[in-house]
Design an enzyme around this catalytic site. Structure first.
Site, PDB file in Angstrom:
ATOM      1  N   HIS A  89       0.970  -1.109  -0.056  1.00  0.00           N
ATOM      2  CA  HIS A  89       0.007   0.077   0.051  1.00  0.00           C
ATOM      3  C   HIS A  89       0.878   1.072   0.075  1.00  0.00           C
ATOM      4  CE1 HIS A  89      -3.730   2.184   1.888  1.00  0.00           C
ATOM      5  NE2 HIS A  89      -3.134   3.158   0.985  1.00  0.00           N
ATOM      6  N   HIS A  97       1.298   4.654  -2.607  1.00  0.00           N
ATOM      7  CA  HIS A  97       0.843   5.481  -3.678  1.00  0.00           C
ATOM      8  C   HIS A  97       2.117   6.102  -4.294  1.00  0.00           C
ATOM      9  CE1 HIS A  97      -3.602   5.348  -2.385  1.00  0.00           C
ATOM     10  NE2 HIS A  97      -3.061   5.144  -1.442  1.00  0.00           N
ATOM     11  N   HIS A 114      -9.548   0.873  -0.951  1.00  0.00           N
ATOM     12  CA  HIS A 114      -9.422   1.446   0.176  1.00  0.00           C
ATOM     13  C   HIS A 114     -11.008   1.573   0.797  1.00  0.00           C
ATOM     14  CE1 HIS A 114      -5.647   3.296  -1.183  1.00  0.00           C
ATOM     15  NE2 HIS A 114      -5.720   4.035  -0.197  1.00  0.00           N
ATOM     16  N   GLU A 160     -11.003   3.499   6.054  1.00  0.00           N
ATOM     17  CA  GLU A 160      -9.860   4.419   6.877  1.00  0.00           C
ATOM     18  C   GLU A 160     -10.791   5.494   7.271  1.00  0.00           C
ATOM     19  OE1 GLU A 160      -8.091   6.733   3.402  1.00  0.00           O
ATOM     20  OE2 GLU A 160      -6.316   7.370   4.636  1.00  0.00           O
ATOM     21  N   ASP A 211       1.863   4.259   2.656  1.00  0.00           N
ATOM     22  CA  ASP A 211       0.639   4.826   2.085  1.00  0.00           C
ATOM     23  C   ASP A 211       1.340   6.081   1.037  1.00  0.00           C
ATOM     24  OD1 ASP A 211      -1.993   5.545   1.601  1.00  0.00           O
ATOM     25  OD2 ASP A 211      -2.595   6.507   3.494  1.00  0.00           O
ATOM     26  N   ASP A 212       1.625   7.169   1.840  1.00  0.00           N
ATOM     27  CA  ASP A 212       2.083   8.232   0.984  1.00  0.00           C
ATOM     28  C   ASP A 212       3.361   8.691   2.006  1.00  0.00           C
ATOM     29  OD1 ASP A 212      -0.023   8.964  -0.788  1.00  0.00           O
ATOM     30  OD2 ASP A 212      -1.046   8.483   0.990  1.00  0.00           O
TER      31      ASP A 212
HETATM   32  N1  ADE Z   1      -4.440   8.563  -2.074  1.00  0.00           N
HETATM   33  C1  ADE Z   1      -3.486   8.717  -1.542  1.00  0.00           C
HETATM   34  N2  ADE Z   1      -3.327   8.344  -0.289  1.00  0.00           N
HETATM   35  C2  ADE Z   1      -4.515   7.993   0.055  1.00  0.00           C
HETATM   36  C3  ADE Z   1      -5.282   7.388   1.448  1.00  0.00           C
HETATM   37  N3  ADE Z   1      -4.540   7.560   2.373  1.00  0.00           N
HETATM   38  N4  ADE Z   1      -6.644   7.516   1.205  1.00  0.00           N
HETATM   39  C4  ADE Z   1      -7.124   7.474   0.236  1.00  0.00           C
HETATM   40  N5  ADE Z   1      -6.757   7.969  -0.900  1.00  0.00           N
HETATM   41  C5  ADE Z   1      -5.482   8.249  -0.969  1.00  0.00           C
HETATM   42 ZN    ZN Z   2      -3.688   4.839   0.440  1.00  0.00          ZN
END
Ligand code: ADE
Ligand code: ZN
Length: 349
Positions: free
Chosen positions: A25, A27, A205, A208, A286-287
């Site tokens: 996971h 992006h 997703h 969350e 994630d990011d």
């Molecule tokens: N796009 C990038 N990160 C995300 C996240 N945590 N939740 C939903 N969309 C995303």
């Molecule tokens: Zn994500």
């Protein structure tokens, strides 16, 4: 049998960093570091709303998912050419390889780019060349998952999938991301059915910020093979039991969850409860450029915040990451043997 009791707690951070693992996971646009945003803005002649790298970084204070997404989509505006996507992908995969990631299944958001006039071909080929180079250079197996933006329509998702099909062999699956509340999985039933008919893996997703009902419809309507995040499942004990029974993986992202205020602190994260319930949980970044660290940072920080997590849980999380990947059984078995050897050596007298 690994004797986890022989591994002292103080060796945990090194063990977490060195153990082989998969990242499921991430992006790729969320690995765009401020330094690269400024370098690409200069290379491509794109104007930025922030005067300096420091000013941009200072804006990384989020109150929820949407407040993050607004900045994340703005950052991605510097990505224009195939070379930019290659550079982005290769930079992330270089870091992942250095963190002992053996398998990375990487999300990308084509609609964020095609809406600005970027060609689908440049997005996919730039990223897929980076994946091939990472395998050749470091033996890292990297695959792409095309995500649909759920705040847009299903027709737009369908058009995006069709536009990507000339490069069908360059991605292994589709996912669903962006603003969750008000955009339930069932909105994308047809495009996910189409993707499955094409032999693509499907993930989404869910849970969350959205309710447990979104996790249920991701399972029942989209027929996903993994749930991304899924931490709100604990609000439904029946759902937790089902996820455990079906061995449905949850790709949990601890630093992301705190930055986006899903949990107030890492110490209050529900990872121990998810593990206790027997769920197939994995740890992910994630990011990472926006949330304070890459995969190993996520592992080290969540273990430091939750002292009940020890070497047994480290092993379980790494093993789950391989089990939950879309790799072949042979690759999974090879990585799991390497993991066993790693922990056996750590536990040796
Ligand atoms: N796009 C990038 N990160 C995300 C996240 N945590 N939740 C939903 N969309 C995303
Ligand atoms: Zn994500």
């Amino acid at each position: 049998m690994i004797d986890f009791g022989r591994i002292p707690q103080e060796r945990l951070p090194a063990l977490l960093r060195t153990m082989p693992k998969a990242e499921l996971h991430i992006h790729i646009e969320g690995s765009l570091e401020p330094e690269m945003i400024f370098a690409l803005a200069k290379r491509n002649g794109v104007a930025l709303a922030y005067p300096s790298i420091e000013a941009l970084r200072a804006a990384y204070a989020f109150s929820d998912l949407q407040s993050f997404l607004d900045i994340y989509y703005a950052g991605a505006s510097v990505l224009l050419h195939e070379q930019d996507f290659f550079d982005l992908g290769f930079a992330y995969l270089h870091k992942a390889a250095a963190e002992n990631v053996r398998c990375a299944e990487v999300f990308f958001d084509p609609q964020t780019h095609t809406a600005r006039g970027v060609a689908m071909k440049d997005v996919i080929l730039g990223l897929s060349h980076a994946c091939h180079r990472a395998h050749a250079e470091w033996g890292l197996q990297a695959k792409l998952i095309l995500c649909f933006l759920r705040h847009l329509s299903e027709d737009e998702a369908m058009a995006t999938l069709d536009a990507a099909l000339p490069w069908r062999e360059q991605f292994i699956g589709v996912g669903l991301d962006s603003s969750e509340q008000g955009h339930p999985p069932e909105k994308f039933a047809r495009v996910f059915a189409h993707a499955r008919a094409l032999g693509l893996h499907v993930v989404a997703h869910a849970g969350e910020e959205g309710p447990p009902a979104y996790i249920e419809s991701a399972l029942d309507v989209l027929h996903v093979g993994r749930i991304d995040h899924g931490v709100r499942c604990v609000e439904s004990p029946a759902l937790v039991q089902r996820l455990a029974r079906e061995r449905m993986p949850l790709t949990v992202c601890p630093l992301s969850n705190v930055k986006l205020c899903v949990f107030p602190t890492l110490a209050e994260h529900n990872l121990p409860a998810l593990l206790q319930a027997g769920l197939c949980v994995t740890i992910n970044s994630d990011d990472p450029a926006y949330f304070g660290g890459y995969l190993n940072q996520n592992f080290v920080e969540i273990f430091a915040a939750l002292p009940q997590l020890g070497s047994r849980e480290a092993y379980t999380l790494a093993r789950n990451s391989f089990a939950a990947s879309f790799a072949t059984s042979a690759d999974k078995a090879r990585w799991m043997s390497e993991l066993d050897a790693h922990f056996s050596a750590a536990a040796a007298p």
